[in-house]
Design a protein around this motif. Structure first.
Motif, PDB file in Angstrom:
ATOM      1  N   VAL A 181      -7.681  -4.930   2.472  1.00  9.64           N
ATOM      2  CA  VAL A 181      -7.090  -5.616   1.317  1.00  9.64           C
ATOM      3  C   VAL A 181      -5.861  -4.824   0.881  1.00  9.64           C
ATOM      4  O   VAL A 181      -5.973  -3.642   0.539  1.00  9.64           O
ATOM      5  N   THR A 182      -4.710  -5.466   0.929  1.00  9.93           N
ATOM      6  CA  THR A 182      -3.461  -4.787   0.525  1.00  9.93           C
ATOM      7  C   THR A 182      -2.556  -5.776  -0.203  1.00  9.93           C
ATOM      8  O   THR A 182      -2.842  -6.971  -0.245  1.00  9.93           O
ATOM      9  N   ASN A 183      -1.459  -5.242  -0.712  1.00 14.01           N
ATOM     10  CA  ASN A 183      -0.426  -6.160  -1.202  1.00 14.01           C
ATOM     11  C   ASN A 183       0.427  -6.599  -0.004  1.00 14.01           C
ATOM     12  O   ASN A 183       0.143  -6.226   1.139  1.00 14.01           O
ATOM     13  N   TRP A 184       1.484  -7.351  -0.261  1.00 11.97           N
ATOM     14  CA  TRP A 184       2.265  -7.896   0.857  1.00 11.97           C
ATOM     15  C   TRP A 184       3.197  -6.861   1.493  1.00 11.97           C
ATOM     16  O   TRP A 184       3.884  -7.155   2.449  1.00 11.97           O
ATOM     17  N   GLU A 185       3.206  -5.651   0.897  1.00  7.82           N
ATOM     18  CA  GLU A 185       3.940  -4.565   1.559  1.00  7.82           C
ATOM     19  C   GLU A 185       3.001  -3.708   2.390  1.00  7.82           C
ATOM     20  O   GLU A 185       3.394  -2.712   2.967  1.00  7.82           O
ATOM     21  N   GLY A 186       1.727  -4.087   2.387  1.00 10.50           N
ATOM     22  CA  GLY A 186       0.749  -3.318   3.158  1.00 10.50           C
ATOM     23  C   GLY A 186       0.181  -2.142   2.378  1.00 10.50           C
ATOM     24  O   GLY A 186      -0.542  -1.307   2.928  1.00 10.50           O
ATOM     25  N   LYS A 187       0.518  -2.046   1.082  1.00 10.22           N
ATOM     26  CA  LYS A 187       0.031  -0.906   0.272  1.00 10.22           C
ATOM     27  C   LYS A 187      -1.271  -1.254  -0.437  1.00 10.22           C
ATOM     28  O   LYS A 187      -1.531  -2.426  -0.747  1.00 10.22           O
ATOM     29  N   LEU A 242      -0.366 -10.351  -8.517  1.00  8.05           N
ATOM     30  CA  LEU A 242      -0.556  -9.297  -7.512  1.00  8.05           C
ATOM     31  C   LEU A 242      -0.679  -9.937  -6.131  1.00  8.05           C
ATOM     32  O   LEU A 242      -1.787 -10.285  -5.707  1.00  8.05           O
ATOM     33  N   LYS A 243       0.431 -10.131  -5.463  1.00  7.27           N
ATOM     34  CA  LYS A 243       0.392 -10.771  -4.141  1.00  7.27           C
ATOM     35  C   LYS A 243      -0.562 -10.004  -3.231  1.00  7.27           C
ATOM     36  O   LYS A 243      -0.412  -8.786  -3.076  1.00  7.27           O
ATOM     37  N   THR A 244      -1.537 -10.693  -2.661  1.00  3.65           N
ATOM     38  CA  THR A 244      -2.615 -10.002  -1.963  1.00  3.65           C
ATOM     39  C   THR A 244      -2.849 -10.589  -0.571  1.00  3.65           C
ATOM     40  O   THR A 244      -2.836 -11.804  -0.396  1.00  3.65           O
TER      41      THR A 244
END
Ligand code: IPD
Ligand code: CA
Ligand code: CA
Length: 273
Positions: free
Chosen positions: A231-237, A252-254
């Motif tokens: 599970v990350t945001n759209w930047e992979g963080k 929170l784009k997920t």
């Protein structure tokens, strides 16, 4: 202060009881519900607030000093109450995730409850009253559905697999979404929390959420991670730990995905959104 296993068990037990009570209320109301519009854009019903109150009252019986972040506050605002005392735990609550379905008497919705400590979900419960399915996870333990272990799938993106999307794709459907739509049997269920839970049980290989709020994803993130998904945001963080003192309803784009397809979908999102 460190949390012990017995604290976590008590939190889990409370979350399960609260979710079941709220889910029962929602099921009782679904065929008789009247809606209104909040913030000029979203549907809401008196049942959303009633279910939220049921959950908060239940939690307060056992944990009067804990804090709350919940979707339904006054006049379309969020409900926020800061924790007091030594146990700095926040309960993050979506009383009905899938209100748009609920309003239409479509029984695809869920109650989502997470307990968050030091910015990380430590307990997550998602209850689907229509199928009597309760997804649970406690940090550092298995994810479960109705007390049985669940695992994310190891399926690839292909014409047999399903990726969950949502309906906030804007006026022009972005390239990443078109690709998912053409390469997979995509689904949009109308409940972000259930879509994440379905990644956890291996029904969906992934779900891309464009505009979720904290209460849509907090319980699901722990459940999906405990089931072996990423599970990350759209930047992979990583999304967590998060500073909840400063959370006021930001989107929170997920991306929640099994470990096989996470990198591939992330690339799509980075390159074409
Ligand atoms: C919504 C649902 C929907 C998602 C939205 C959420 P609500 O929550 O999860 O599937 O696309 O972003 O806001 O309003 O039904 O609790
Ligand atoms: Ca929601
Ligand atoms: Ca809701």
């Amino acid at each position: 202060m460190t949390l012990e296993q017995k604290d976590l068990s008590k939190i889990l037990e409370t979350a399960i009881v609260a979710a079941r009570l709220a889910g029962q209320k929602a099921l009782e109301d679904i065929n008789f519900v009247k809606f209104s519009i909040k913030n000029d854009s979203e549907l809401v019903t008196p049942t959303d607030s009633a279910c939220q109150q049921i959950i908060i009252d239940k939690v307060k019986e056992t944990f009067p000093d804990h804090g709350f972040i919940a979707e339904e506050g006054d006049q379309g605002k969020i409900f926020k109450q800061t924790p007091r005392g030594s146990q700095q735990i926040w309960w993050v609550i979506d009383p009905i995730d899938g209100t748009n379905n609920f309003v239409k008497k479509i029984p695809i919705f869920a109650v989502s409850i997470a307990a968050v400590y030091q910015g990380e979900p430590i307990v997550g419960v998602i209850f689907d009253p229509s199928t009597d399915s309760i997804f649970t996870a406690v940090k550092d333990n298995d994810a479960q559905i109705n007390s049985r272990r669940i695992n994310a799938s190891d399926g690839n993106m292909d014409k047999y697999s399903s990726v969950g999307l949502d309906t906030h794709l804007g006026e022009k459907v972005p390239q990443w979404a078109l690709e998912i739509m053409t390469r997979t049997r995509f689904r949009t269920l109308g409940s972000a929390a259930l879509q994440i839970a379905y990644v956890a049980k291996g029904a969906l290989i992934a779900t891309v959420l464009t505009r979720p709020k904290l209460w849509d994803i907090a319980a699901g993130a722990l459940i999906a991670q405990s089931a072996g998904a990423k599970v990350t945001n759209w930047e992979g963080k990583d999304i967590f730990p998060m500073d909840l003192d400063n959370y006021n309803g930001q989107e929170l784009k997920t991306l929640t995905a099994n470990k096989k397809v996470h990198a591939e979908i992330l690339e799509l999102l980075k390159n074409t959104s």
